[in-house]
Write a protein that holds these residues in place. Structure first.
Motif, short mmCIF file in Angstrom:
data_model
loop_
_atom_site.label_atom_id
_atom_site.label_comp_id
_atom_site.label_asym_id
_atom_site.label_seq_id
_atom_site.Cartn_x
_atom_site.Cartn_y
_atom_site.Cartn_z
N PRO A 18 0.81 -1.22 0.00
CA PRO A 18 0.00 0.00 0.00
C PRO A 18 0.84 1.27 0.00
O PRO A 18 0.46 2.28 -0.61
N GLN A 19 1.98 1.26 0.69
CA GLN A 19 2.85 2.44 0.69
C GLN A 19 3.35 2.74 -0.72
O GLN A 19 3.39 3.91 -1.15
N LEU A 20 3.73 1.70 -1.45
CA LEU A 20 4.18 1.89 -2.82
C LEU A 20 3.05 2.43 -3.69
O LEU A 20 3.24 3.35 -4.49
N ALA A 21 1.84 1.87 -3.53
CA ALA A 21 0.70 2.34 -4.33
C ALA A 21 0.39 3.80 -4.06
O ALA A 21 0.09 4.58 -4.98
N ARG A 22 0.47 4.22 -2.77
CA ARG A 22 0.21 5.63 -2.44
C ARG A 22 1.28 6.53 -3.06
O ARG A 22 0.97 7.63 -3.54
N LEU A 23 2.53 6.08 -3.05
CA LEU A 23 3.60 6.88 -3.64
C LEU A 23 3.40 7.03 -5.15
O LEU A 23 3.51 8.13 -5.70
N GLN A 89 13.48 5.15 -2.98
CA GLN A 89 12.43 4.78 -2.02
C GLN A 89 11.42 3.85 -2.68
O GLN A 89 11.00 2.84 -2.08
N ALA A 90 11.02 4.18 -3.91
CA ALA A 90 10.05 3.34 -4.61
C ALA A 90 10.63 1.96 -4.92
O ALA A 90 9.94 0.95 -4.81
N ARG A 91 11.90 1.91 -5.31
CA ARG A 91 12.53 0.62 -5.57
C ARG A 91 12.54 -0.26 -4.33
O ARG A 91 12.26 -1.46 -4.38
N THR A 92 12.90 0.35 -3.17
CA THR A 92 12.95 -0.41 -1.92
C THR A 92 11.57 -0.94 -1.54
O THR A 92 11.41 -2.10 -1.16
N LEU A 93 10.53 -0.08 -1.67
CA LEU A 93 9.17 -0.51 -1.35
C LEU A 93 8.73 -1.64 -2.28
O LEU A 93 8.06 -2.58 -1.85
N CYS A 94 9.12 -1.55 -3.55
CA CYS A 94 8.74 -2.57 -4.51
C CYS A 94 9.37 -3.92 -4.15
O CYS A 94 8.68 -4.94 -4.11
N ARG A 95 10.66 -3.91 -3.84
CA ARG A 95 11.32 -5.16 -3.47
C ARG A 95 10.73 -5.75 -2.19
O ARG A 95 10.50 -6.96 -2.09
N THR A 96 10.47 -4.87 -1.20
CA THR A 96 9.90 -5.34 0.06
C THR A 96 8.51 -5.92 -0.14
O THR A 96 8.16 -6.96 0.43
N ALA A 97 7.68 -5.24 -0.96
CA ALA A 97 6.32 -5.72 -1.20
C ALA A 97 6.32 -7.08 -1.88
O ALA A 97 5.53 -7.96 -1.54
N LEU A 98 7.23 -7.27 -2.84
CA LEU A 98 7.30 -8.57 -3.51
C LEU A 98 7.72 -9.67 -2.55
O LEU A 98 7.21 -10.79 -2.60
#
Length: 377
Positions: A18-23, A89-98
């Motif tokens: 959700p954090q990535l989607a909001r960003l 920041q977006a790359r980190t959120l993406c990797r964490t979400a996956l």
């Protein structure tokens, strides 16, 4: 119960997906505000990403479980002109979400297997002549074996079949365990493929993208334009704008008439080319110009004419080398194996000319001045 559900919702909101989607959604909502431009529609943005609009909407929705892959995150950052400091920041959120999605699917499969092991085998009714489990009930729709046929072959498959010699069916937990194992195998294979696809490719050089070919080596050929009565659309308009950039005065309407041919022949004579009035592999390389910030309106308009007709969602044809033009240009270069420099050299001109779509009519800004295709010179 409501308290537990509320806690789960809060925990989900704090997770990386959700954090990535909001960003990503904030990037889209704020696009164009810094430069005074207009925000692209989700439909146009999805076309540039090569995905459908529904999928893009899911990536931008914090309440949806879909997570944008690394490739989409990278392209959205460029297309929407998001702050450079937010890319990592977006790359980190993406990797964490996956990773979180992978752990969740793995734990769900483990829980299903544990529940199956605790589930006793279903009783099959009273004993019958075929064994302790009795014959199949023809009225039970959940029984895939259907009604038993006393005159048909025996259900006893022996020691090599699914039934043992007593005719007993395998327990339900074993079937479910096999299904869960198959799901886990499919997930593992999917994670491996995703990792391979998201891994960075060969590093691009200063003269081209990784694996890019020069105009002389690329598997493209310069298109051939010649005088005719039909509308030749974006390629001819680009040609006419380039002629005007070299000091000629021709109408950039897509119709290759005598005035355009005369200008081409004069240009060929001045540049020691074969004077035949045709624009092909010898004339195009001499005619095109490097286009970048500070270039003239005619050559910029020629680039925009071509960018507007390559299926990326549309580029404004204004003669001004705007930030939106640079973004569209870089996206085209990346998707066609060229160095994403934001400037137009011979390789980019060639790819733009080759990748033109067959339009059905002149662009809206130019329809009022275009003669009919059947008009005579």
């Amino acid at each position: 119960m409501e308290h537990v559900r509320g806690g789960q919702d809060q925990e989900q909101e704090r997770s990386a997906g959700p954090q990535l989607a909001r960003l990503l959604r904030r990037w889209w909502e704020e696009a164009g505000s810094a430069t005074g431009g207009t925000r692209p529609t989700q439909q146009a943005l999805a076309a540039r990403l090569g995905i459908d609009q529904t999928t893009l909407s899911r990536y931008l929705n914090p309440k949806h479980l879909s997570t944008a892959p690394p490739r989409v995150v990278e392209i959205l950052h460029t297309q929407l002109g998001a702050p450079a400091t937010e890319l990592e920041q977006a790359r980190t959120l993406c990797r964490t979400a996956l990773r979180e999605n992978g752990r969740k699917q793995g734990s769900d499969s483990t829980a299903d297997q544990a529940a199956d092991r605790a589930d006793p085998a279903d009783p099959s009714g009273p004993s019958g002549p075929s064994g302790p489990s009795g014959p199949s009930d023809p009225s039970d729709p959940s029984d895939p074996s259907g009604p038993s046929d006393p005159s048909g072959p025996s259900d006893d498959l022996g020691t090599d079949g699914l039934n043992d010699t007593s005719g007993r069916q395998p327990s339900r937990w074993l079937r479910r365990a096999l299904v869960a194992a198959a799901i886990m195998l499919a997930f593992t294979a999917g994670a491996f493929v995703n990792e391979r696809l998201s891994a960075p490719g060969p590093k691009a050089t200063d003269t081209g993208a990784a694996g890019a070919l020069s105009a002389s080596e690329a598997p493209y050929e310069w298109p051939l334009l010649r005088m005719g009565e039909e509308d030749q659309f974006s390629r001819a308009r680009a040609l006419q704008n380039l002629l005007n950039a070299h000091g000629y005065k021709v109408l950039a309407d897509g119709f290759f008439r005598q005035d355009t041919r005369d200008a081409v022949m004069d240009f060929q004579q001045r540049h020691d080319l074969a004077v035949d009035g045709k624009v092909g592999p010898q004339t195009w390389p001499e005619l095109v110009k490097v286009v970048e910030h500070g270039s003239g309106a005619f050559e910029v308009r020629a680039v925009q004419e071509l960018l507007n007709n390559v299926g990326q969602g549309g580029t404004a044809v204004s003669g001004k080398f705007t930030a939106a033009t640079v973004q569209d240009l870089k996206f085209f270069q990346r998707t066609h194996g060229l160095a994403a420099t934001g400037r137009v050299n011979a390789d980019t001109w060639l790819a733009l000319l080759v990748k033109q779509l067959p339009p059905v009519k002149a662009p809206a800004y130019q329809r009022g001045t275009s003669p009919l295709p059947s008009a005579h010179v």
